[in-house]
Design a protein around this motif. Structure first.
Motif, mmCIF file in Angstrom:
data_model
loop_
_atom_site.group_PDB
_atom_site.id
_atom_site.type_symbol
_atom_site.label_atom_id
_atom_site.label_comp_id
_atom_site.label_asym_id
_atom_site.label_seq_id
_atom_site.Cartn_x
_atom_site.Cartn_y
_atom_site.Cartn_z
ATOM 1 N N PRO A 50 46.252 10.556 34.922
ATOM 2 C CA PRO A 50 47.550 10.451 34.246
ATOM 3 C C PRO A 50 48.549 11.233 34.309
ATOM 4 O O PRO A 50 49.642 11.428 34.821
ATOM 5 C CB PRO A 50 47.485 9.961 32.624
ATOM 6 C CG PRO A 50 45.642 10.492 32.855
ATOM 7 C CD PRO A 50 44.950 10.264 33.263
ATOM 8 N N GLN A 51 48.057 12.631 34.948
ATOM 9 C CA GLN A 51 48.896 13.757 34.866
ATOM 10 C C GLN A 51 49.811 13.441 36.580
ATOM 11 O O GLN A 51 50.426 14.031 36.673
ATOM 12 C CB GLN A 51 48.049 14.890 34.768
ATOM 13 C CG GLN A 51 47.766 15.487 33.535
ATOM 14 C CD GLN A 51 47.112 16.277 33.580
ATOM 15 O OE1 GLN A 51 45.659 17.105 33.435
ATOM 16 N NE2 GLN A 51 47.624 17.255 33.095
ATOM 17 N N VAL A 52 49.078 12.810 37.486
ATOM 18 C CA VAL A 52 50.152 12.175 38.362
ATOM 19 C C VAL A 52 50.283 11.228 38.328
ATOM 20 O O VAL A 52 49.971 9.897 39.208
ATOM 21 C CB VAL A 52 48.691 12.836 39.784
ATOM 22 C CG1 VAL A 52 48.774 13.811 39.598
ATOM 23 C CG2 VAL A 52 47.608 11.660 39.276
ATOM 24 N N GLY A 87 46.653 25.523 27.648
ATOM 25 C CA GLY A 87 47.256 25.283 28.560
ATOM 26 C C GLY A 87 47.509 24.541 28.897
ATOM 27 O O GLY A 87 46.488 24.123 28.609
ATOM 28 N N CYS A 88 48.410 23.812 29.569
ATOM 29 C CA CYS A 88 48.620 22.380 30.308
ATOM 30 C C CYS A 88 49.511 22.000 30.914
ATOM 31 O O CYS A 88 49.757 22.826 31.582
ATOM 32 C CB CYS A 88 48.640 20.763 28.818
ATOM 33 S SG CYS A 88 48.119 19.872 29.913
ATOM 34 N N LEU A 89 48.706 21.898 32.953
ATOM 35 C CA LEU A 89 49.571 21.605 33.532
ATOM 36 C C LEU A 89 50.654 20.487 33.662
ATOM 37 O O LEU A 89 51.651 20.937 34.012
ATOM 38 C CB LEU A 89 48.751 21.111 34.960
ATOM 39 C CG LEU A 89 47.970 21.926 35.315
ATOM 40 C CD1 LEU A 89 46.734 21.200 36.700
ATOM 41 C CD2 LEU A 89 47.705 23.488 35.885
ATOM 42 N N SER A 90 50.420 20.000 32.324
ATOM 43 C CA SER A 90 51.796 18.733 31.867
ATOM 44 C C SER A 90 52.509 20.068 31.383
ATOM 45 O O SER A 90 53.837 18.747 30.978
ATOM 46 C CB SER A 90 51.829 18.000 31.262
ATOM 47 O OG SER A 90 50.454 17.046 31.968
ATOM 48 N N VAL A 129 36.626 18.539 26.939
ATOM 49 C CA VAL A 129 37.253 18.087 26.445
ATOM 50 C C VAL A 129 38.885 17.650 26.032
ATOM 51 O O VAL A 129 39.661 16.015 25.955
ATOM 52 C CB VAL A 129 37.035 18.428 24.400
ATOM 53 C CG1 VAL A 129 35.420 18.108 24.173
ATOM 54 C CG2 VAL A 129 37.288 19.748 24.160
ATOM 55 N N HIS A 130 39.487 18.590 26.773
ATOM 56 C CA HIS A 130 40.609 18.775 26.683
ATOM 57 C C HIS A 130 40.849 17.179 27.880
ATOM 58 O O HIS A 130 42.503 16.425 27.587
ATOM 59 C CB HIS A 130 41.406 19.722 27.781
ATOM 60 C CG HIS A 130 42.500 20.230 28.109
ATOM 61 N ND1 HIS A 130 43.740 20.884 27.513
ATOM 62 C CD2 HIS A 130 43.716 19.518 29.437
ATOM 63 C CE1 HIS A 130 44.840 20.264 27.655
ATOM 64 N NE2 HIS A 130 45.143 19.761 28.791
ATOM 65 N N GLU A 131 39.545 17.155 29.558
ATOM 66 C CA GLU A 131 41.093 16.822 29.913
ATOM 67 C C GLU A 131 40.414 15.010 29.929
ATOM 68 O O GLU A 131 41.261 14.229 30.122
ATOM 69 C CB GLU A 131 40.138 16.493 31.733
ATOM 70 C CG GLU A 131 40.379 17.958 32.415
ATOM 71 C CD GLU A 131 42.150 17.762 32.015
ATOM 72 O OE1 GLU A 131 42.455 17.414 32.703
ATOM 73 O OE2 GLU A 131 42.129 19.034 32.013
ATOM 74 N N ASP A 133 40.995 13.575 26.739
ATOM 75 C CA ASP A 133 41.493 13.199 25.388
ATOM 76 C C ASP A 133 43.252 12.723 26.780
ATOM 77 O O ASP A 133 43.536 12.052 25.980
ATOM 78 C CB ASP A 133 42.409 14.733 24.910
ATOM 79 C CG ASP A 133 41.677 14.776 24.034
ATOM 80 O OD1 ASP A 133 40.765 14.617 23.196
ATOM 81 O OD2 ASP A 133 42.145 16.375 22.967
ATOM 82 N N HIS A 134 43.212 13.639 28.149
ATOM 83 C CA HIS A 134 44.222 12.886 28.634
ATOM 84 C C HIS A 134 44.123 11.451 28.814
ATOM 85 O O HIS A 134 45.067 10.441 29.018
ATOM 86 C CB HIS A 134 43.963 13.925 29.821
ATOM 87 C CG HIS A 134 45.453 14.748 29.867
ATOM 88 N ND1 HIS A 134 46.672 14.582 29.499
ATOM 89 C CD2 HIS A 134 45.259 16.457 30.228
ATOM 90 C CE1 HIS A 134 47.390 16.130 29.289
ATOM 91 N NE2 HIS A 134 45.991 16.864 30.410
ATOM 92 N N LEU A 135 42.630 11.379 29.248
ATOM 93 C CA LEU A 135 42.415 9.463 29.709
ATOM 94 C C LEU A 135 42.650 8.394 28.027
ATOM 95 O O LEU A 135 43.242 7.518 28.407
ATOM 96 C CB LEU A 135 40.864 9.705 29.631
ATOM 97 C CG LEU A 135 41.135 10.225 31.118
ATOM 98 C CD1 LEU A 135 38.941 10.185 31.614
ATOM 99 C CD2 LEU A 135 41.442 10.445 32.446
HETATM 100 ZN ZN ZN Z 1 46.344 18.947 30.036
#
Ligand code: ZN
Length: 162
Positions: A50-52, A87-90, A129-131, A133-135
């Motif tokens: 989803p980040q892309v 941190g997060c690239l988004s 878990v961070h990734e 969570d994005h899904l």
């Molecule tokens: Zn992220």
């Protein structure tokens, strides 16, 4: 391969739930390659589809030991706790304090749709878990403890003038 544009916070796609992947099509193979390239280019340790801008359950992680591809990942076990900076690239230029499990076990499929399990501790557990969570449409800023902080870079050492 191509570097894709990373969506940043405020883009509503980051809050949507991604759909299960039923098969890896050539289009998804390309997406996975692009995601790895995009993550490396941005010096990130993980990136979720989803980040892309793609609402599919695909994520890539690289904590310095080579890329891991996760298709339809599911957390099946967690233990312990770690509290630290995330941190997060988004969410460019920011970090925050987040508590995560210190150990996680994840079941997923690779880019050939072969099922595997991966265990991670510390940074890898945090990235998993961070990734995932994005899904599910979640960004770490929802669970940050305290305020987001600006990323501070160390000043380069001054060179002696000769
Ligand atoms: Zn992220």
């Amino acid at each position: 391969m191509a570097i894709r544009q990373i969506r940043v916070q405020g883009d509503e796609i980051l809050n949507k739930k991604s759909r299960i992947v039923k098969e890896i099509t050539p289009r998804q193979e390309e997406l996975i390659k692009d995601m790895i390239e995009t993550m490396h280019d941005a010096d990130g340790v993980g990136l979720a589809a989803p980040q892309v801008g793609v609402l599919r359950r695909i994520a890539v992680i690289d904590v310095g030991e080579g890329p891991i591809v996760l298709v339809n990942p599911e957390v099946i076990e967690t233990s312990g706790e770690q509290t630290g900076q995330e941190g997060c690239l988004s969410v460019p230029g920011k970090v925050g304090i987040v508590t995560r499990p210190n150990y996680v076990k994840v079941k997923a499929f690779n880019e050939k749709m072969e099922e595997f399990e991966i265990e991670g501790e510390e940074l890898l557990a945090r990235a998993l878990v961070h990734e995932i969570d994005h899904l599910d449409g979640h960004v770490y800023t929802e669970i940050v403890q305290g305020e987001l902080m600006d990323v501070t870079y160390e000043e380069p050492e001054e060179e002696d003038e000769a």
